[in-house]
Motif scaffolding. Sequence first.
Motif, PDB file in Angstrom:
ATOM      1  N   GLU A   1      -1.956  34.166 -43.891  1.00  0.00           N
ATOM      2  CA  GLU A   1      -2.600  33.314 -42.885  1.00  0.00           C
ATOM      3  C   GLU A   1      -2.736  31.861 -43.358  1.00  0.00           C
ATOM      4  O   GLU A   1      -2.369  30.919 -42.644  1.00  0.00           O
ATOM      5  CB  GLU A   1      -3.993  33.883 -42.574  1.00  0.00           C
ATOM      6  CG  GLU A   1      -4.796  33.031 -41.598  1.00  0.00           C
ATOM      7  CD  GLU A   1      -6.264  33.453 -41.524  1.00  0.00           C
ATOM      8  OE1 GLU A   1      -6.616  34.559 -41.990  1.00  0.00           O
ATOM      9  OE2 GLU A   1      -7.067  32.643 -41.001  1.00  0.00           O
TER      10      GLU A   1
ATOM     11  N   ARG B   1     -16.325  39.658 -36.877  1.00  0.00           N
ATOM     12  CA  ARG B   1     -15.752  40.457 -37.960  1.00  0.00           C
ATOM     13  C   ARG B   1     -16.808  41.105 -38.854  1.00  0.00           C
ATOM     14  O   ARG B   1     -16.540  42.120 -39.485  1.00  0.00           O
ATOM     15  CB  ARG B   1     -14.831  39.565 -38.806  1.00  0.00           C
ATOM     16  CG  ARG B   1     -14.016  40.365 -39.803  1.00  0.00           C
ATOM     17  CD  ARG B   1     -13.075  39.499 -40.619  1.00  0.00           C
ATOM     18  NE  ARG B   1     -12.165  38.717 -39.811  1.00  0.00           N
ATOM     19  CZ  ARG B   1     -11.340  37.791 -40.303  1.00  0.00           C
ATOM     20  NH1 ARG B   1     -11.341  37.536 -41.601  1.00  0.00           N
ATOM     21  NH2 ARG B   1     -10.546  37.108 -39.513  1.00  0.00           N
TER      22      ARG B   1
ATOM     23  N   GLY C   1     -14.794  27.547 -33.693  1.00  0.00           N
ATOM     24  CA  GLY C   1     -13.789  28.601 -33.813  1.00  0.00           C
ATOM     25  C   GLY C   1     -14.093  29.569 -34.943  1.00  0.00           C
ATOM     26  O   GLY C   1     -13.898  30.790 -34.813  1.00  0.00           O
ATOM     27  N   THR C   2     -14.593  29.039 -36.047  1.00  0.00           N
ATOM     28  CA  THR C   2     -14.887  29.893 -37.200  1.00  0.00           C
ATOM     29  C   THR C   2     -16.073  30.805 -36.914  1.00  0.00           C
ATOM     30  O   THR C   2     -16.075  31.980 -37.304  1.00  0.00           O
ATOM     31  CB  THR C   2     -15.147  29.022 -38.447  1.00  0.00           C
ATOM     32  OG1 THR C   2     -14.035  28.148 -38.639  1.00  0.00           O
ATOM     33  CG2 THR C   2     -15.323  29.877 -39.681  1.00  0.00           C
TER      34      THR C   2
ATOM     35  N   GLU D   1     -14.925  33.631 -34.692  1.00  0.00           N
ATOM     36  CA  GLU D   1     -14.103  34.583 -35.444  1.00  0.00           C
ATOM     37  C   GLU D   1     -14.951  35.454 -36.374  1.00  0.00           C
ATOM     38  O   GLU D   1     -14.832  36.679 -36.391  1.00  0.00           O
ATOM     39  CB  GLU D   1     -13.063  33.805 -36.260  1.00  0.00           C
ATOM     40  CG  GLU D   1     -12.206  34.698 -37.163  1.00  0.00           C
ATOM     41  CD  GLU D   1     -11.377  33.886 -38.162  1.00  0.00           C
ATOM     42  OE1 GLU D   1     -11.257  32.653 -38.009  1.00  0.00           O
ATOM     43  OE2 GLU D   1     -10.865  34.503 -39.118  1.00  0.00           O
TER      44      GLU D   1
END
Lengths: 262, 262
Positions: free
Chosen positions: B57, A61, A53-54, A57
């Motif tokens: 977050e 970015r 997931g990281t 993400e």
Amino acid sequence: MNPTACILVIGNEILSGRTQDANVQFLARRLGQLGISLREVRVIPDVSETIVGTIVELRARYDHLLTTGGIGPTHDDITSACVAEAFGVPWEIHPDSFAKLEAYMAPGSFNAARQRMAMLPRGATPIDNPVSVAPGYSIGNVHVMAGVPRIMRAMFENLAPSLAGGRPVVSLAWHADGMLEGAIAEGLEAIQRRMPAVEIGSYPYERPDRRGVSLVSKGIDADAVAEAGVAVRALIAELGYTPVQGEPPSAQPGAAAGTAGS
Amino acid sequence: MNPTACILVIGNEILSGRTQDANVQFLARRLGQLGISLREVRVIPDVSETIVGTIVELRARYDHLLTTGGIGPTHDDITSACVAEAFGVPWEIHPDSFAKLEAYMAPGSFNAARQRMAMLPRGATPIDNPVSVAPGYSIGNVHVMAGVPRIMRAMFENLAPSLAGGRPVVSLAWHADGMLEGAIAEGLEAIQRRMPAVEIGSYPYERPDRRGVSLVSKGIDADAVAEAGVAVRALIAELGYTPVQGEPPSAQPGAAAGTAGS
């Protein structure tokens, strides 16, 4: 705008405090020299879902995502399988890397665990490992390196020429013993306001024999950085301290061990 | 389940490589001792929007969010204003902290920059700073501390009693000189599969006079950790190496300087 980067440190040993990270500072400096702007560092555990997931993400970015750790032969080395999953590609034997590792290992010792180090996500480009052969690799904008500092550094130097950089970051420090942040804050803010293209930072230091503040001007416009340095020097002098160019002597990485005054 | 935590390091000086972080390892160890599970570390720059967004977050994701850096008197110290914004509360003079700082400063020197250090988000509870008086604070599950290691450590020890902890993490290391990760990987994985409640990590080391691998069993169930240690010890011996309990001698934080073998 310079390209941006994020470092992802993968490893329980950092989060448990067992190991002091020894890679971030090296990479931060080298990226700055290459004109790549390091915007974030994350440390995450050896948990598959978290790693996948990281990566998804962060690679969306930033222009570059550099990872360290988790590409060895043991069960807790799961980075590569996770990178493959993040890219939706198979994790498979890379024939060239397999051949190199097989040639490097003692006869009969190239077992299943070691063969895992020859498995890369499909489409990855290996990064040579001159220390222990098992490669890192780039896939898209993700650059996967070992966690062992000596190997990571060698891999990074092999990777560096392929990274699209920008203008190197230039920095200029002035320091003064005896100076306190609280005394200089107002004048320093005025300089920062006047020169928004330069990033001006204030860093107290404490040595066994001296304490003071170091004022660092930084940016990609060398002329503007030099101009900020002139202003910082003048401010220090105006407040009655003795400006000295550079960081205070005996400044060791990590030696910013404390200050009692502000 | 133990409570979870994240460390947020706020500071351009880490991202530029100027400064080696000296806080994460300390906090990681102390949190483990308190039975709080450190799940993530992030390093972000002194950029208001980034700080506010990251706090919003992370404080939603973890039981505790600990921040270091950015609470001094200079223009680049913007952490507290950002914490207030993240909580949607005013950032205002905290009378008790103001009085303490005023009493501490030399007469006439308690200027506007220094008074900023007495400003906290409304509703925050100060964390005493025995080194230089300017406080840290807790607001909700966010704990805001200085970046200077000596001050951060003192603040953390004042904060620690108020943190709701769980069962301390227990760890047990066995190491063997001459051992290679690739030789032990298969047997180690079998132990890990049999004992999922224990986290078993494999860490190569290299010293001037020796190299080998350290195998660390870790968890909150001390009996299970001990049992894993027995299995690890037996595996090392079975493979013909000499198991030695603990980390290898002269293991320094950050000294995992490389390994050539796997």
